[in-house]
Design a protein around this motif. Structure first.
Motif, short mmCIF file in Angstrom:
data_model
loop_
_atom_site.label_atom_id
_atom_site.label_comp_id
_atom_site.label_asym_id
_atom_site.label_seq_id
_atom_site.Cartn_x
_atom_site.Cartn_y
_atom_site.Cartn_z
N PRO A 37 0.81 -1.21 0.00
CA PRO A 37 0.00 0.00 0.00
C PRO A 37 0.85 1.27 0.00
O PRO A 37 1.98 1.29 0.47
CB PRO A 37 -0.80 -0.12 1.30
CG PRO A 37 0.04 -0.95 2.18
CD PRO A 37 0.76 -1.91 1.29
N GLU A 45 1.43 4.76 1.63
CA GLU A 45 1.19 5.23 2.99
C GLU A 45 1.22 6.74 3.03
O GLU A 45 2.24 7.36 2.70
CB GLU A 45 2.27 4.65 3.91
CG GLU A 45 2.01 4.84 5.37
CD GLU A 45 3.05 4.12 6.21
OE1 GLU A 45 3.45 4.70 7.23
OE2 GLU A 45 3.47 3.02 5.83
N PRO A 73 -3.82 -0.14 -2.93
CA PRO A 73 -4.46 0.39 -1.72
C PRO A 73 -3.70 1.60 -1.17
O PRO A 73 -2.52 1.78 -1.44
CB PRO A 73 -4.39 -0.79 -0.74
CG PRO A 73 -3.22 -1.58 -1.20
CD PRO A 73 -3.09 -1.37 -2.68
N VAL A 81 -3.19 3.69 2.59
CA VAL A 81 -3.45 3.73 4.02
C VAL A 81 -2.99 5.08 4.57
O VAL A 81 -2.02 5.66 4.09
CB VAL A 81 -2.75 2.57 4.78
CG1 VAL A 81 -3.35 1.25 4.42
CG2 VAL A 81 -1.27 2.56 4.55
N ILE A 82 -3.71 5.56 5.56
CA ILE A 82 -3.38 6.83 6.19
C ILE A 82 -2.82 6.55 7.57
O ILE A 82 -3.46 5.88 8.39
CB ILE A 82 -4.63 7.73 6.29
CG1 ILE A 82 -5.18 8.01 4.89
CG2 ILE A 82 -4.32 9.02 7.02
CD1 ILE A 82 -6.50 8.73 4.88
N ALA A 83 -1.61 7.05 7.81
CA ALA A 83 -0.95 6.88 9.10
C ALA A 83 -0.83 8.26 9.74
O ALA A 83 -0.04 9.08 9.29
CB ALA A 83 0.42 6.24 8.93
N MET A 94 -8.93 11.96 4.28
CA MET A 94 -9.82 10.93 3.75
C MET A 94 -10.87 11.53 2.84
O MET A 94 -11.22 10.96 1.80
CB MET A 94 -10.50 10.17 4.89
CG MET A 94 -9.60 9.21 5.61
SD MET A 94 -10.43 8.33 6.94
CE MET A 94 -11.38 7.16 6.01
N LYS A 108 -10.00 2.11 -2.24
CA LYS A 108 -9.26 1.33 -1.24
C LYS A 108 -8.44 2.21 -0.30
O LYS A 108 -7.22 2.16 -0.28
CB LYS A 108 -8.36 0.30 -1.91
CG LYS A 108 -9.12 -0.79 -2.62
CD LYS A 108 -8.20 -1.90 -2.99
CE LYS A 108 -9.00 -3.03 -3.58
NZ LYS A 108 -8.22 -4.20 -3.82
N VAL A 109 -9.13 3.01 0.49
CA VAL A 109 -8.48 3.86 1.48
C VAL A 109 -8.73 3.24 2.86
O VAL A 109 -9.84 2.86 3.18
CB VAL A 109 -9.03 5.30 1.43
CG1 VAL A 109 -8.39 6.16 2.51
CG2 VAL A 109 -8.79 5.90 0.06
N GLY A 110 -7.66 3.14 3.66
CA GLY A 110 -7.79 2.60 5.00
C GLY A 110 -6.95 3.37 5.98
O GLY A 110 -6.22 4.29 5.63
N LEU A 111 -7.07 3.02 7.25
CA LEU A 111 -6.31 3.66 8.32
C LEU A 111 -5.26 2.67 8.84
O LEU A 111 -5.52 1.49 8.99
CB LEU A 111 -7.22 4.07 9.48
CG LEU A 111 -8.24 5.16 9.15
CD1 LEU A 111 -9.14 5.38 10.35
CD2 LEU A 111 -7.56 6.45 8.76
N LEU A 112 -4.07 3.18 9.09
CA LEU A 112 -2.98 2.36 9.62
C LEU A 112 -2.87 2.61 11.11
O LEU A 112 -2.86 3.75 11.57
CB LEU A 112 -1.66 2.75 8.91
CG LEU A 112 -0.45 1.88 9.20
CD1 LEU A 112 -0.70 0.48 8.67
CD2 LEU A 112 0.76 2.47 8.56
#
Length: 141
Positions: free
Chosen positions: A57, A59, A102, A104-106, A120, A130-134
């Motif tokens: 992904p 980041e 994908p 991911v947001i950290a 977001m 496909k955006v998610g949180l780390l």
């Protein structure tokens, strides 16, 4: 006649011979019909798609001061500071190459939740998929 009724005893035995006969007939029927039944077609899964390795992904790192950087795990030293517009362009360019990429947001733990939601929201408005949180897992105590 009343004497005849008094002589009747209860029968406490079960005659199992008829049950054995029925079971043998059923066994013969199943033995004859089992070879006649054709097995159905089985759809086996394709392995071509499962052999592809998962995509690392992208980041998006949100620092405590609100600055953004994009970390590409496929490139060595792939972390670069970006603005919000550069972020969207870089992610769109990566997803144009691979639609399954994908993101991911950290966010730093001292970053306000509002900053994470804003990033977001920007990605969602630009149709980034496909955006998610780390998150870091809790350490056992």
């Amino acid at each position: 006649m009343s004497e005849r009724r008094a002589k009747r005893r209860l029968m406490n035995e079960i005659n199992v011979v008829p049950y054995i006969d029925v079971m043998l007939v059923l066994l013969v029927i199943f033995m004859i019909t089992a070879p006649l039944i054709s097995p159905g077609q089985i759809e086996l899964p394709q392995i071509g798609k499962s052999l592809a390795p998962p995509v690392a992904p992208l980041e998006v790192v949100i620092r405590a001061d609100g600055s953004l950087s994009l970390h590409d795990r496929t490139k060595p030293g792939g972390e670069q500071k970006v603005s919000r517009t550069e972020l969207v362009e870089a992610i769109k360019q990566k997803q144009a190459q691979n639609t399954e990429q994908p993101v991911v947001i950290a966010g730093d733990k001292s970053v306000r939740y509002e900053e994470v939601i804003n990033v977001m929201d920007i990605l969602q408005q630009q149709q980034v998929k496909k955006v998610g949180l780390l998150a870091r897992p809790n350490e056992p105590k």
